[in-house]
Design an enzyme around this catalytic site. Structure first.
Site, PDB file in Angstrom:
ATOM      1  N   GLU A 181      39.775 -14.939   9.355  1.00 57.40           N
ATOM      2  CA  GLU A 181      38.974 -15.159   8.152  1.00 57.40           C
ATOM      3  C   GLU A 181      39.010 -13.920   7.256  1.00 57.40           C
ATOM      4  O   GLU A 181      38.007 -13.235   7.034  1.00 57.40           O
ATOM      5  CB  GLU A 181      37.563 -15.565   8.554  1.00 57.40           C
ATOM      6  CG  GLU A 181      37.563 -16.880   9.330  1.00 57.40           C
ATOM      7  CD  GLU A 181      36.214 -17.256   9.933  1.00 57.40           C
ATOM      8  OE1 GLU A 181      35.221 -16.551   9.673  1.00 57.40           O
ATOM      9  OE2 GLU A 181      36.154 -18.260  10.669  1.00 57.40           O
ATOM     10  N   ASN A 229      31.565 -15.464  18.185  1.00 57.95           N
ATOM     11  CA  ASN A 229      30.399 -16.108  17.597  1.00 57.95           C
ATOM     12  C   ASN A 229      29.907 -17.287  18.435  1.00 57.95           C
ATOM     13  O   ASN A 229      29.164 -18.142  17.951  1.00 57.95           O
ATOM     14  CB  ASN A 229      30.689 -16.581  16.170  1.00 57.95           C
ATOM     15  CG  ASN A 229      29.424 -16.716  15.351  1.00 57.95           C
ATOM     16  OD1 ASN A 229      28.524 -15.869  15.426  1.00 57.95           O
ATOM     17  ND2 ASN A 229      29.332 -17.771  14.556  1.00 57.95           N
ATOM     18  N   ARG A 230      30.313 -17.345  19.673  1.00 57.97           N
ATOM     19  CA  ARG A 230      29.727 -18.242  20.668  1.00 57.97           C
ATOM     20  C   ARG A 230      29.235 -17.437  21.872  1.00 57.97           C
ATOM     21  O   ARG A 230      28.818 -18.015  22.867  1.00 57.97           O
ATOM     22  CB  ARG A 230      30.758 -19.277  21.159  1.00 57.97           C
ATOM     23  CG  ARG A 230      31.333 -20.171  20.080  1.00 57.97           C
ATOM     24  CD  ARG A 230      30.294 -21.093  19.478  1.00 57.97           C
ATOM     25  NE  ARG A 230      30.897 -22.022  18.529  1.00 57.97           N
ATOM     26  CZ  ARG A 230      31.072 -21.774  17.229  1.00 57.97           C
ATOM     27  NH1 ARG A 230      30.695 -20.593  16.742  1.00 57.97           N
ATOM     28  NH2 ARG A 230      31.611 -22.668  16.425  1.00 57.97           N
ATOM     29  N   GLU A 237      29.687 -19.360   4.778  1.00 56.23           N
ATOM     30  CA  GLU A 237      31.081 -19.801   4.809  1.00 56.23           C
ATOM     31  C   GLU A 237      31.591 -19.773   3.370  1.00 56.23           C
ATOM     32  O   GLU A 237      31.123 -20.541   2.519  1.00 56.23           O
ATOM     33  CB  GLU A 237      31.198 -21.204   5.393  1.00 56.23           C
ATOM     34  CG  GLU A 237      30.788 -21.322   6.860  1.00 56.23           C
ATOM     35  CD  GLU A 237      31.859 -20.849   7.814  1.00 56.23           C
ATOM     36  OE1 GLU A 237      32.963 -20.481   7.340  1.00 56.23           O
ATOM     37  OE2 GLU A 237      31.612 -20.852   9.037  1.00 56.23           O
TER      38      GLU A 237
END
Length: 530
Positions: A205, A289-290, A418
């Site tokens: 990203e 991010n988990r 996002e």
């Protein structure tokens, strides 16, 4: 029949025995990487997509848009050796689909240039970045993608140039030993509210990383010329960490036109192995991010190490998430705002995202600020964002950083952003450089709404505390004066106590008479004496 189709597909995805991260040239020779756009129209189709999403090897089926609800787009990048079978699977299951990208490598070459085939091109990029890193001044040109070393050196130069306003920080080290760096901006008196912004927790990203850099650049260069930014230095402490996953980010840059490396999402931690139904497979990396300690492993995450949403062995098992969690916890109750930047889909997400219709206690204020932030963002270039919890506007997931900050650290304004483009676009991970500055500029407009609200609440609290202190001091002085005056006046009548025993309210109901006859008993000396 549906279960059989799924089983055949799962076994096929397990066929490859290579470990994740090893790029095989045979894939290129066998054919192109393709991106499929699928729209599940039934509950069964949605369930099948979710099973693949949670259990597929990300080298073979990499979900860019995970399945969430019926009739919502699902985008999947499929490796060359699996495209023919994947299409057959979709056809047998009557899935509506189209091939959104017929040759992803060609698309990447158009965007990035074929650096794999041109050693000169890659060498030139490294040389240019070195010149910018080591050259005079401390600025980097915005609207470009930079390597991690260049970003870190740039932040260090800013801190050196503004020693009273900025300082560099290293919160820990990554799995491969890279320092995880950020910058601290503001006059820190030990009391002001703190806002933390991070980016790049997902390696591919890149637009999020550039946006965080743009924020740093604005703060560093606007202190002398922009009153608004100067007020931020005076009223808050701002931490910005532009790359939380430096190992993954650098991995995506090593071979920028190879879909397998450029579209890497996870960290680069040591291999974990698991049985996939056909054989034991070993793969690198964790979806950071988990990996946070909130509803760990419950939904929107996978226990399969080769999945792109593998949550890790336990909460905070990864050095990156452990370092970041410790950093946030050490900020204490001064941490009032936390924003994490991601790409893409144009969403402003607040807690909680593990289940629909589950909210923090102060959700109305949180939602109101999100709505105002989205409106401010949209006024810049007309970009339209949605706002809500994860399951309301995209999909449910657990173990994310913002939910953890909301629940464990009681951070009121905790948001996942996002960025551009919309959910329907394919190129959010390879955002055109011409969109980088507009994306960052509009995002800053939204972030300012959050910062301004935190400053307003802090100032209101300070004013309230000040008024309470002033009132308390006034009451204390009045009491001291009353006590001192009480000894300087006396009652004229000998019947004062008798009158009050007969009428307990006599000091109030007959104040004029009692002021003359019984000022001491009725605590009215301050009205008698100057």
């Amino acid at each position: 029949m549906g279960r059989l189709v799924w089983l055949i597909f799962a076994i096929f995805l397990a066929f490859s025995q290579k470990c994740q991260g090893k790029i095989e040239e045979n894939d290129v020779n066998e054919g192109p990487f393709k991106v499929y756009r699928i729209v599940p129209t039934t509950g069964w189709q949605l369930e099948e997509m979710i099973r693949i999403f949670e259990n597929a090897d990300s080298e073979e089926a990499d979900f860019w848009h995970p399945p969430s609800v019926v009739n919502q787009t699902v985008d999947v990048m499929v490796s060359p050796k699996n495209t023919r079978f994947f299409e057959k699977f979709l056809q047998n299951g009557s899935f509506p689909f189209e091939i959104a990208i017929k040759d992803l490598k060609k698309k990447l070459i158009e965007k990035e240039g074929d650096e794999k085939l041109s050693r000169f091109s890659r060498s030139r990029r490294i040389f240019v970045e070195k010149i910018m890193r080591d050259g005079p001044g401390s600025g980097l040109v915005m609207g470009e993608y930079y390597g991690y070393a260049t970003i870190v050196d740039w932040m260090k130069r800013i801190a050196d140039r503004m020693p009273r306003l900025a300082s560099i920080l290293e919160i820990g080290r990554s799995a491969e030993g890279r320092g995880i760096f950020g910058i601290k901006l503001g006059h820190d008196d030990g009391r002001k509210p703190i806002v933390v912004i991070d980016a790049g927790i997902h390696a591919r990203e890149w637009a999020s990383i550039h946006t965080a850099m743009y924020f740093i650049n604005l703060m560093a260069n606007g202190h002398d010329s922009d009153p608004w930014i100067r007020s931020y230095f005076d009223n808050i402490v701002l931490y910005i960490l532009p790359v939380l996953n430096p190992d993954g980010y650098e991995f995506t840059r090593n071979d920028r036109t190879n879909p397998r490396s450029r579209m890497w999402r996870k960290s680069r931690s040591q291999q974990r192995c698991a049985w996939d139904g056909q054989s034991t497979k070993c793969c690198h990396g964790v979806d950071l991010n988990r990996n946070f300690d909130f509803r760990f492993g419950e939904v929107g995450a996978s226990r399969y190490p080769c999945s792109e949403i593998y949550h890790g062995e336990s909460a905070h098992s990864e050095p990156e998430t452990r370092a970041f969690a410790n950093f946030l916890m050490n900020l204490g109750d001064r941490l009032k705002g936390y924003i994490t930047l991601h790409a893409y889909s144009q969403l402003w997400i607040y807690s909680y995202s593990h289940r629909k219709f589950t909210y923090p206690a102060n959700i109305e204020e949180i939602r109101n600020v999100a709505a105002r932030a989205v409106a401010a963002l949209g006024r810049e270039f007309g970009t339209r964002y949605q706002y809500g919890t994860g399951p309301e506007i995209i999909y449910a997931f657990s173990g994310g950083s913002t939910d953890w900050a909301t629940e464990k650290l009681r951070v009121k304004y905790s948001y996942t952003l996002e960025l551009r483009p919309t959910y329907e676009e394919w190129n959010g991970f390879v955002l055109d450089k011409r969109q980088l500055i507009p994306t960052a500029k509009e995002t800053w407009a939204g972030v300012k709404v959050v910062i301004d609200q935190i400053i307003l609440e802090y100032r209101t609290k300070i004013a309230r505390v000040f008024r309470q202190r002033v009132n308390a001091e006034a009451l204390e002085k009045a009491e001291q004066r009353r006590i001192s005056l009480k000894g300087k006046c006396s009652d004229e009548s000998q019947s004062c106590l008798h009158w009050r025993s007969q009428n307990p309210d006599i000091c109030r109901t007959s104040q004029s008479a009692m002021l003359r006859e019984c000022p001491n008993m009725c605590d009215l000396c301050h009205l008698v004496l100057p």
